[in-house]
Design an enzyme around this catalytic site. Structure first.
Site, PDB file in Angstrom:
ATOM      1  N   ASP A 134       7.185   1.119   0.799  1.00  0.00           N
ATOM      2  CA  ASP A 134       5.828   1.510   0.445  1.00  0.00           C
ATOM      3  C   ASP A 134       5.383   0.705  -0.787  1.00  0.00           C
ATOM      4  OD1 ASP A 134       3.823   3.885   1.288  1.00  0.00           O
ATOM      5  OD2 ASP A 134       3.757   3.714  -0.883  1.00  0.00           O
ATOM      6  N   HIS A 169       9.212   6.004   7.603  1.00  0.00           N
ATOM      7  CA  HIS A 169       8.659   5.430   6.387  1.00  0.00           C
ATOM      8  C   HIS A 169       9.459   5.784   5.129  1.00  0.00           C
ATOM      9  CE1 HIS A 169       5.443   3.748   3.924  1.00  0.00           C
ATOM     10  NE2 HIS A 169       5.450   4.847   3.201  1.00  0.00           N
ATOM     11  N   TYR A 190      -4.171   2.804  -5.464  1.00  0.00           N
ATOM     12  CA  TYR A 190      -4.720   2.165  -4.268  1.00  0.00           C
ATOM     13  C   TYR A 190      -5.959   1.348  -4.614  1.00  0.00           C
ATOM     14  CZ  TYR A 190      -1.570   4.675  -1.183  1.00  0.00           C
ATOM     15  OH  TYR A 190      -0.446   5.114  -0.540  1.00  0.00           O
TER      16      TYR A 190
END
Length: 489
Positions: A255, A465, A411
């Site tokens: 990630d 993930h 982000y």
């Protein structure tokens, strides 16, 4: 004689550096200040301070603001003014008790997001059975520290091997989490790396593990300024490793951790012989990769028919197609990305105010990112791979620190058109673990285009993930495999 060899080596390196057709471009190692206000003129405090995760009755049960606890209120106000950590608003249990849920559609399972029927079970467990104090003891199982770098208090755990084989020294390994994760994701893999022999693995390689919290996540201080991105984080973590006394080290991530570790390798890459001893990042291991090239969009479209021409294996084809399935999976799973890349503070207001909303928002990712087929289940498959204690501990690390908004800002800071690092190849020995349920599969051919020194690419038999959290044994085995291949070169 030795002087002649040294001069010849230096000359060879200079010729290599200036004449090489594929010159190894790097990111500039700059500096920054992310604390409030302007940088102080005094030098940076480089001390490393022990840290302990703590909780209190106020944090869980809150304060009844009545005449019977005036003294407690005064003390809490003083605590708030000077330490900034006392919670005076409604307590966690009161907020849970006042939750307002919307009934799910019939047979909707997890296709509309977190199913509120199953959410009732989660919040009942959270309210009546989850023992946060016990989990705090678990968090303190490993040594915690803080140190100030570029104006931010950086939190990390540092776990050394309990014992070492004779004549062996531990290999420093930095492991970096992502969103919506935390350093806690690594708690089950750490013993497999620091004490492999007692956990069924070879002790040929023994690691000491450093797991920092990304600034703005958990116990690491959030930036006060705009622009704090993965490159700034990579530089801070590089400085952290130097401050801990490591001149050479391995790095691993998934990630955001994959991008941060990639940026570290771009900032301080490996050097060719005879200067390899001066390299900082000795090896890079990832379980996710950001490969952004228009050419691969074309190959993806044509790959089903001409897969072999593009270097796809049979397993690649199984994991990548059908295109319709890939497209709709990305469409279903990327809504959060657009919100957090544009208006993180808006959704952050809701999530930081509601513990149940926060839990639903975070835990939904631990369902569908672990396995997309879990959205067909009434409970989202959450307890097939994780315990509620582990999942709620992750949620509590966001709730008690109030860091969901600052974590989401990461982000927005990284979704820019001028990211310098995207076009820079990574010239560090690299290993990659391709877990089959990752949000998007990245074929070896794609990985090697950005990481030309790829020496280990593994198709993992299961997992998604959150690799270290979900399949710690598989990930640990692949890290051991990668380091073994690298050190035998």
């Amino acid at each position: 004689m030795w002087l002649e060899i040294l001069l010849a080596s230096v000359l060879g390196f200079v010729i290599y550096w200036f004449v090489s057709k594929d010159k190894e471009e790097t990111l500039p190692l700059e500096d920054g200040w992310w604390g409030p206000g302007v940088r102080p003129t005094a030098g940076e405090d480089e001390s490393i301070r022990p840290f302990k995760v703590e909780t209190s009755d106020e944090e869980i049960n809150g304060l009844e603001l009545s005449s019977g606890n005036k003294l407690s209120l005064v003390l809490c106000l003083i605590h708030l003014l000077y330490l900034g950590s006392c919670i005076l608003l409604q307590d966690l249990h009161q907020r849970i008790d006042k939750v307002r849920l919307t009934p799910p559609l019939e047979d909707s399972r997890f296709h509309y997001g977190f199913n509120s029927n199953y959410l009732k079970k989660v919040i009942s467990y959270w309210r009546n059975e989850f023992d946060w104090r016990k989990q705090v003891e678990t968090l303190n199982r490993y040594p915690h520290f803080k140190t100030n770098i570029e104006g931010l208090d950086i939190h990390f755990i540092h776990v050394k091997p309990p014992q070492l084989p004779s004549g062996q020294t531990p290999k420093p390994l930095l492991m970096v989490h992502g969103w919506p994760g935390s350093f806690y994701e690594f708690y089950k893999i750490i013993p497999l790396l620091t004490d492999p022999k007692n956990h069924g693995l070879s002790d040929e390689h023994v690691f000491e593990v450093i797991c920092p919290s990304i600034p703005g996540y958990g116990f690491s201080e959030a930036s006060s300024k705009k622009g704090f991105d993965s490159v700034a984080t990579a530089r801070i973590f590089y400085k952290l490793m130097l401050r801990l006394g490591f001149q050479q080290f391995y790095i691993q991530g998934g990630d955001w951790g994959a991008l941060i570790c990639t940026n570290m390798a771009q900032l301080v890459p490996s050097l060719p012989w005879p200067f390899s001893a001066l390299s900082h990042v000795k090896g890079l291991h990832l379980n996710m990769a950001f490969i952004l090239r228009n050419f691969y969009t074309l190959t993806l479209l044509l790959g089903r028919r001409f897969g072999r021409l593009f270097g796809y294996t049979k397993r690649d084809m199984e994991l990548m197609y059908s295109l319709k399935k890939i497209f709709f999976n990305l469409l279903r799973e990327s809504g959060y990305l657009h919100i957090q890349s544009t208006k993180p503070d808006t959704v952050g207001c809701a999530l930081n105010d509601s513990p149940v909303g926060l839990a639903a928002y975070i835990l939904e990712k631990f369902s569908t990112w672990t396995n997309p087929e879990f959205r067909d289940l009434e409970d989202g498959g959450l307890e097939r791979k994780f315990s509620l204690d582990d999942l709620l501990t992750g949620v509590m690390l966001y709730w008690t620190t109030g860091t969901i908004t600052s974590s989401q800002r990461f982000y927005k800071e990284n979704m820019r058109l001028d990211n310098r690092h995207e076009g820079i190849k990574v010239h560090v020995p690299m290993g990659f673990a391709a877990f089959p349920c990752e949000v998007i599969h990245v074929p070896e051919k794609w990985v090697k285009s950005k990481y030309p020194k790829l020496i280990s690419y593994s198709y993992m038999p299961r997992g998604g993930h959150f690799a270290a959290f979900e399949e710690p044994e598989l990930l640990a085995q692949d890290i051991h495999k990668f380091v073994g291949l690298l050190e035998r070169q």
